[in-house]
Design a protein around this motif. Structure first.
Motif, short mmCIF file in Angstrom:
data_model
loop_
_atom_site.label_atom_id
_atom_site.label_comp_id
_atom_site.label_asym_id
_atom_site.label_seq_id
_atom_site.Cartn_x
_atom_site.Cartn_y
_atom_site.Cartn_z
N PRO A 132 0.81 -1.51 -0.36
CA PRO A 132 0.50 -0.02 0.05
C PRO A 132 1.00 1.53 0.04
CG PRO A 132 -1.05 -1.41 1.90
CD PRO A 132 0.60 -1.32 1.59
N GLY A 133 0.41 2.09 -0.80
CA GLY A 133 0.90 3.79 -0.94
C GLY A 133 2.72 2.96 -1.98
N ASP A 134 2.85 2.15 -2.63
CA ASP A 134 3.93 2.67 -3.52
C ASP A 134 4.77 3.01 -3.98
OD1 ASP A 134 6.48 0.23 -4.74
OD2 ASP A 134 4.96 1.02 -6.40
N GLU A 135 3.21 4.35 -4.70
CA GLU A 135 3.84 5.50 -5.28
C GLU A 135 4.30 6.38 -4.79
OE1 GLU A 135 1.41 6.65 -8.71
OE2 GLU A 135 0.90 4.29 -9.09
N GLU A 136 3.58 6.85 -4.11
CA GLU A 136 4.05 7.60 -2.65
C GLU A 136 5.48 7.27 -1.84
OE1 GLU A 136 0.99 6.03 -2.04
OE2 GLU A 136 -0.16 8.18 -3.53
N PHE A 137 5.66 5.78 -1.85
CA PHE A 137 6.93 5.97 -1.17
C PHE A 137 8.15 5.92 -2.42
CE2 PHE A 137 10.36 2.47 -0.52
CZ PHE A 137 11.02 3.05 0.98
N VAL A 138 7.81 5.80 -2.83
CA VAL A 138 9.15 5.82 -4.50
C VAL A 138 9.30 6.74 -4.74
CG1 VAL A 138 9.49 4.90 -5.90
CG2 VAL A 138 8.60 3.34 -4.93
N ARG A 139 8.53 8.11 -4.59
CA ARG A 139 8.70 8.81 -5.36
C ARG A 139 9.41 9.41 -4.00
NH1 ARG A 139 3.97 9.59 -7.26
NH2 ARG A 139 2.92 10.30 -5.16
N GLY A 140 8.85 9.56 -2.74
CA GLY A 140 8.60 11.08 -1.68
C GLY A 140 10.11 9.96 -0.50
N ASN A 141 11.03 9.00 -0.40
CA ASN A 141 11.47 7.96 0.31
C ASN A 141 12.85 8.60 -0.33
OD1 ASN A 141 13.10 6.75 2.19
ND2 ASN A 141 12.88 5.07 0.24
N ARG A 142 13.89 8.82 0.40
CA ARG A 142 15.45 9.15 0.50
C ARG A 142 16.47 9.17 1.06
NH1 ARG A 142 12.85 10.79 -3.07
NH2 ARG A 142 12.74 12.74 -4.25
#
Length: 157
Positions: A132-142
């Motif tokens: 769940p939340g894959d796109e947001e995680f990939v886009r925002g994770n640093r």
């Protein structure tokens, strides 16, 4: 070389010697010529239709505190090596598995046991979906994978 790095290199040397004598079916060392980063390919050997016939590339990065601290392990996407679709594997290859975190890691684990755990994790999967939340995680994770504090919601009792 710092004392911790010497210990890590000695341990990885022993693992490499053992690996050179053979790995379990479906696990192949692709590159292990240094003690900083190794590449391995894994396959799921059962008839799970989600992964049948696929080979996946893993990248292991070892710190100077290995095996006291876990290696950083991610799936790598190549033209012939996709990142498996799984509820605990993000589309950027980051794996949410307690074994790879500070809390779930044990120095008795090694490269072979991690690969076997990932094979097992894929074997038992029945859901063709990302976390769940894959796109947001990939886009925002640093953060680096080892610095992510995952919440293992399905391990609660």
């Amino acid at each position: 070389m710092a004392p911790g790095a010497q210990f890590a290199a000695k341990r990885l040397g022993k693992e490499l010697t053992k690996i050179s004598k053979g790995l379990p079916a479906g696990i192949v060392l692709v590159q292990g010529d240094n003690f900083e980063e190794w590449l391995l390919d894994i396959q799921v050997l059962d008839s799970n239709p989600l992964y049948m016939g696929q080979t996946y590339r893993l990248k292991f990065k070892f710190g100077s505190s290995y095996p006291i601290e876990p290696p950083e392990v991610v799936f790598v996407k190549l033209p012939d090596r996709p990142i498996p679709i799984h509820p605990h594997i993000y589309s950027n290859g980051i794996i949410c598995l307690d074994l790879l975190g500070q809390q779930g890691w044990s120095p008795v684990q090694n490269v072979e046991s991690v690969c076997m755990s990932l094979q097992s994790m894929l074997t038992g999967n029945t859901k063709n979906e990302r976390p769940p939340g894959d796109e947001e995680f990939v886009r925002g994770n640093r953060l680096r994978p080892k610095d992510i504090d995952f919440y293992y919601h399905d391990n609660n009792v």
